[in-house]
Design a protein around this motif. Structure first.
Motif, PDB file in Angstrom:
ATOM      1  N   LYS A 116       0.835  -1.204   0.000  1.00  0.00           N
ATOM      2  CA  LYS A 116       0.000   0.000   0.000  1.00  0.00           C
ATOM      3  C   LYS A 116       0.860   1.240   0.000  1.00  0.00           C
ATOM      4  O   LYS A 116       0.591   2.213  -0.684  1.00  0.00           O
ATOM      5  CB  LYS A 116      -0.917  -0.001   1.222  1.00  0.00           C
ATOM      6  N   VAL A 117       1.905   1.202   0.825  1.00  0.00           N
ATOM      7  CA  VAL A 117       2.800   2.352   0.911  1.00  0.00           C
ATOM      8  C   VAL A 117       3.354   2.684  -0.472  1.00  0.00           C
ATOM      9  O   VAL A 117       3.502   3.832  -0.841  1.00  0.00           O
ATOM     10  CB  VAL A 117       3.936   2.050   1.904  1.00  0.00           C
ATOM     11  N   ARG A 118       3.620   1.629  -1.250  1.00  0.00           N
ATOM     12  CA  ARG A 118       4.195   1.878  -2.566  1.00  0.00           C
ATOM     13  C   ARG A 118       3.115   2.091  -3.628  1.00  0.00           C
ATOM     14  O   ARG A 118       3.425   2.223  -4.808  1.00  0.00           O
ATOM     15  CB  ARG A 118       5.112   0.730  -2.963  1.00  0.00           C
ATOM     16  N   GLY A 119       1.848   2.112  -3.203  1.00  0.00           N
ATOM     17  CA  GLY A 119       0.775   2.469  -4.121  1.00  0.00           C
ATOM     18  C   GLY A 119       0.371   1.382  -5.096  1.00  0.00           C
ATOM     19  O   GLY A 119      -0.059   1.678  -6.206  1.00  0.00           O
TER      20      GLY A 119
ATOM     21  N   GLU B 186       5.327   8.317   5.948  1.00  0.00           N
ATOM     22  CA  GLU B 186       4.366   7.222   5.806  1.00  0.00           C
ATOM     23  C   GLU B 186       4.216   6.465   7.121  1.00  0.00           C
ATOM     24  O   GLU B 186       3.120   6.059   7.503  1.00  0.00           O
ATOM     25  CB  GLU B 186       4.828   6.274   4.690  1.00  0.00           C
ATOM     26  N   LYS B 190       0.653   6.276   8.749  1.00  0.00           N
ATOM     27  CA  LYS B 190      -0.042   4.992   8.611  1.00  0.00           C
ATOM     28  C   LYS B 190       0.103   4.078   9.817  1.00  0.00           C
ATOM     29  O   LYS B 190      -0.671   3.158   9.989  1.00  0.00           O
ATOM     30  CB  LYS B 190       0.458   4.281   7.355  1.00  0.00           C
TER      31      LYS B 190
ATOM     32  N   MET C   1       6.755   6.921  -8.946  1.00  0.00           N
ATOM     33  CA  MET C   1       6.087   6.593  -7.673  1.00  0.00           C
ATOM     34  C   MET C   1       6.952   6.969  -6.490  1.00  0.00           C
ATOM     35  O   MET C   1       6.521   7.640  -5.573  1.00  0.00           O
ATOM     36  CB  MET C   1       5.786   5.074  -7.655  1.00  0.00           C
ATOM     37  N   ARG C   5       6.221   9.743  -3.566  1.00  0.00           N
ATOM     38  CA  ARG C   5       6.300   9.422  -2.135  1.00  0.00           C
ATOM     39  C   ARG C   5       7.238  10.383  -1.427  1.00  0.00           C
ATOM     40  O   ARG C   5       6.952  10.880  -0.341  1.00  0.00           O
ATOM     41  CB  ARG C   5       6.797   7.987  -1.941  1.00  0.00           C
TER      42      ARG C   5
END
Lengths: 256, 287, 285
Positions: A116-119, B186, B190, C1, C5
């Motif tokens: 999820k973190v990496r999408g 993150e 999260k 990506m 991030r």
């Protein structure tokens, strides 16, 4: 000490030195970790073996006052190079900790976390969650309750969940930091068997305080003492004819 | 048991029971003086009429405008204090190094130690003319001004309690997240924040209770008009300000006097509910 | 990506920086405004003289005295009560239902708006007990307000005394009372006092609870007994800003009074911080 021509190392250290403030914890470590093998790091507590393990995915970066010199090469790439993205390193080099540390989330969300973190897309996540749980031998036990809290699992199951969570990132290398020290013998046996299975897919580096465990599951063993790599050899060799007297003493239970 | 032991133990009992007595004293005095307002108005008119004309003849005791005033400034305050307070907590707990932490923490504590009347003075004498100039509004003492000042007052409440909650999140969770290749941000969003959720929500509810009950600031800077505001730049008259401003000008035992206690009952109920939510819902779920 | 991030992460972390800078900026702006505008007003006369000509001239001496007595009396009332309650909560803690109720009572008292304390004081101390609008009524009201703070600080202080100390004392044949009085309380006392000092800062700055219970708008006299009305620093600031006919002269006086009040509160909390620091340094366990 090691015949480097026999194989190329997957990840290796080059004159690795590490200090916590003024405390010289690791001294000139040169060690190759071979592809698709289990390498065990043993040594008395406080010898620096866990610290060394944490150099391989740069987890020591988080500790204030930690200073590192030397290289850690993932194939040809020094992971301490300033160009390198640390999150990339940690995705490629997975880690499982001493105590099971699942997130206070559902079983599914734990495994899906890195993806999820990496999408990643939902369909891919679903697929990989299932695959990782299967690879960690947990799928059959949890497939009907993926959305229950991870804390509903037993200690051994939680640790396998942590392994599944690390596997979901599709790592090349898996670092295990005394993964069974908080578990009962049965859960320990299961995780040891799992290691032997997993080494077909990933390179495994395990820190253990349990000499017998190193003997059971590792192909190579590194003996670390007072921050130095005393001896590194195929496990069978080291356990039958240790070259260094300190290794011999440690293996025979003289200190530890 | 020895006689002295018994005496000593009894003293501790009596002292503890005093806290209960005080709480009941507060509740009883509010209800004893506040309920009689229902002799002069219905509970429906009291709560839902916006006509607050306590000194007219016949007087009108509708507190809807006052409730609206309270909620407008309180929500405004939270809009300011949640990002600032939670931001400060996250920064101090997750990002700042030890030295920065040791500087920032006392500075934020300092905000908590400033008496509310001094905040009120600042809002009246400094912020109000400033707002008139910058926003070209006719009145600087308004809901916006009160929201800013209240918001700042609530920052240390949210930040200290949230920081406590964040610091009890075990490090192993942060490590697990980082080791899976998540970056710091993150990991915070999260893993750390969700794990500290109940404490963070409690801190916000506590901040709400503090803001809605704060008297001096709204008394001095909210403007004092008993109306439902059309804009954030309208003056308002929150509940505590009404009580504080009018109690001194009212004869004891008049309908107006009882109406002011009636307002205090509403205020008490709102803060009591928020305390109960923290006590029984949020903190319970933690386990 | 990866770039997205990274971007998100750096935006997020810089946003946090911005938030904390805003807060700190506000704090310094606030302190600067108060001290810049009020600093020049404060003089020896301002501190030692009574107000003159309806507060447009003279000093704030009676308000300083009033705040001093209000604070001393309220803490003197709340401290013993608070310590004994904390002893109950930590050392006796039976029956369980009572502990539970007391806990809810403490938490509720801590969250009750200060204006409601004012109404409580008016109803109970001023009228029911017939103390009138007086130093005594105000101090009792403030004492009840300070109680939860003191209880919580004392409880925490007592809980931080290692259980070994208690066990050692009990094992030597001391009774529970002796153990509490001779071992636990002395060990916890510095921390309890720190809590008490922090509540002094809180009490000295409160306005709403004394508006109808103790404070008077304007007097040249000092209180002769606990039954007199008093001036108080926070109320004085409020009165200067909202009453009277000469705002141009009153506003600077309000700033001056605010400087005195702030200095007092900051001094008190600095003392608390220093004591706390000393204890931590000295502590061997």
């Amino acid at each position: 000490m090691v015949n480097k021509t026999q194989k190329t190392a997957h990840i290796s250290t080059e004159n690795l030195n590490l200090w916590f403030d003024d405390n010289h914890v690791l001294k000139d470590i040169n060690i190759p970790i071979y592809d698709k093998k289990v390498t065990a790091m043993i040594g008395p507590s406080g010898c620096g073996k866990s610290t060394m393990l944490r150099c391989f995915n740069r987890m020591n970066d988080l500790i204030p006052g930690c200073k590192i010199k030397g290289k850690v090469n993932l194939y040809d790439q020094n992971i301490y190079d300033s160009k390198v993205d640390v999150t990339d390193v940690r995705t490629k080099v997975g880690m499982v900790f001493q105590r099971p540390n699942p997130f206070p989330k559902s079983i599914y969300k734990n495994v899906a976390y890195g993806l999820k973190v990496r999408g990643e897309k939902k369909a891919k996540i679903d697929e990989l969650v299932e695959k990782s749980l299967k690879d960690a031998w947990l799928w059959d036990e949890v497939k009907d309750r993926l959305h229950e809290s991870a804390f509903s699992l037993s200690g051994g199951q939680q640790q396998r969940l942590c392994i599944a969570r690390a596997l979901a990132n599709n790592p090349e290398i898996l670092l295990l930091d005394e993964p069974t020290s908080a578990l009962d013998p049965q859960s320990t046996a299961k995780i040891e068997e799992l290691c032997l299975e997993l080494k077909n897919k990933v390179t495994i580096l395990i820190v253990t305080h349990n000499i017998a465990q190193a003997g059971r599951i590792s192909d190579y063993t590194a003996f670390i003492f007072l921050g130095e790599l005393v001896e590194f050899a195929p496990t069978k060799e080291m356990f039958t004819v240790p070259k260094d007297s300190r290794t011999e003493q440690y293996l025979s239970g003289a200190f530890g | 048991m020895d006689f002295k032991e018994k005496i000593f133990q009894s003293i501790t009992y009596i002292a503890s029971i005093c806290t209960i007595v005080f709480l009941f004293g507060i509740i009883l005095s509010l209800f004893f003086e506040g309920l009689p307002v229902l002799n002069f108005t219905s509970i429906k008119d009291f709560l839902f009429s916006k006509d607050w004309y306590p000194t007219m003849f016949p007087p009108k005791f509708g507190i809807l405008s006052l409730i609206a005033g309270s909620f407008v400034v309180t929500l405004g305050a939270l809009v300011i204090s949640i990002p600032l307070g939670l931001g400060a907590a996250i920064y101090i707990s997750e990002i700042a190094n030890k030295r920065v932490k040791e500087i920032l923490k006392p500075l934020i504590e300092l905000l908590a130690g400033i008496p509310s009347v001094v905040y009120g003075l600042f809002g009246m004498a400094f912020l109000s003319p400033f707002l008139i100039k910058v926003f070209q509004v006719p009145i600087g003492l308004n809901a916006f001004n009160a929201s800013i000042i209240l918001g700042i007052m609530v920052v240390p409440i949210i930040s200290s309690m949230s920081e406590d909650a964040l610091s009890t999140v075990p490090n192993s969770l942060r490590e697990a997240s980082l080791a899976l290749g998540a970056n710091k941000w993150e990991t915070i969003m999260k893993v750390v924040l969700p794990a500290a959720k109940s404490g963070v929500i409690s801190s916000i509810i506590l901040g709400f209770g503090r803001a809605i009950g704060e008297t001096m600031v709204v008394l001095m800077v909210a403007g004092g008009a008993a109306q439902i505001p059309d804009s954030i730049f309208d003056p308002v008259r929150p509940m505590p300000a009404t009580v504080a401003a009018e109690m001194g000008e009212t004869a004891i035992g008049t309908p107006h006097f009882h109406a002011l206690f009636g307002i205090a009952i509403i205020l008490f109920i709102i803060t009591f509910i928020s305390i109960l939510i923290i006590e029984f819902v949020v903190m319970r779920r933690k386990k | 990506m990866t770039n997205i991030r990274k971007l998100k992460s750096s935006i997020g972390i810089n946003l946090l920086r911005l938030f904390i800078l805003l807060t700190v900026f506000f704090l310094f702006l606030f302190l600067y405004v108060i001290f810049a505008k009020g600093g020049s007003v404060v003089s020896w006369e301002f501190l030692t003289e009574s107000p003159k000509r309806f507060m447009t001239e003279g000093g704030i001496y009676p308000a300083i005295v009033g705040t001093f007595w209000l604070t001393v009396l309220s803490i003197g009332f709340a401290l013993p009560l608070g310590i004994f309650t904390a002893i109950f909560m930590t050392s006796y803690a039976k029956p369980y239902w009572l502990v539970r109720i007391v806990r809810v009572a403490i938490n509720t008292l801590a969250g009750v708006p200060s204006i409601i304390y004012g109404l409580f004081g008016l109803t109970v101390f001023v009228r029911l007990f017939n103390f009138g609008v007086s130093l005594l009524s105000g101090a009792l009201t403030l004492g009840v307000l300070a109680l939860p703070v003191i209880i919580n600080a004392s409880e925490e202080a007592i809980r931080s005394v290692p259980g070994d100390f208690r066990d050692a004392s009990l094992a030597l044949g001391a009774t529970k009372r002796q153990t509490i009085l001779r071992v636990i309380l002395p060990t916890a006392l510095p921390n309890i006092l720190t809590g008490a000092i922090i509540s002094i800062g809180r009490v000295a700055g409160e306005t709403a609870p004394i508006m109808f219970t103790a404070a008077t708008f304007y007097t040249r006299l000092l209180p002769k007994s606990a039954m007199d009305e008093v001036m108080a620093l926070p109320y004085h600031i409020y009165a200067l800003m909202t009453e009277g006919a000469h705002p141009a002269k009153q506003v600077p006086m309000a700033y001056g009074t605010a400087v005195v009040l702030l200095a007092l509160v900051l001094l008190v909390s600095t003392v608390a911080i220093v004591i706390r620091y000393r204890i931590r340094k000295k502590r061997k366990w």
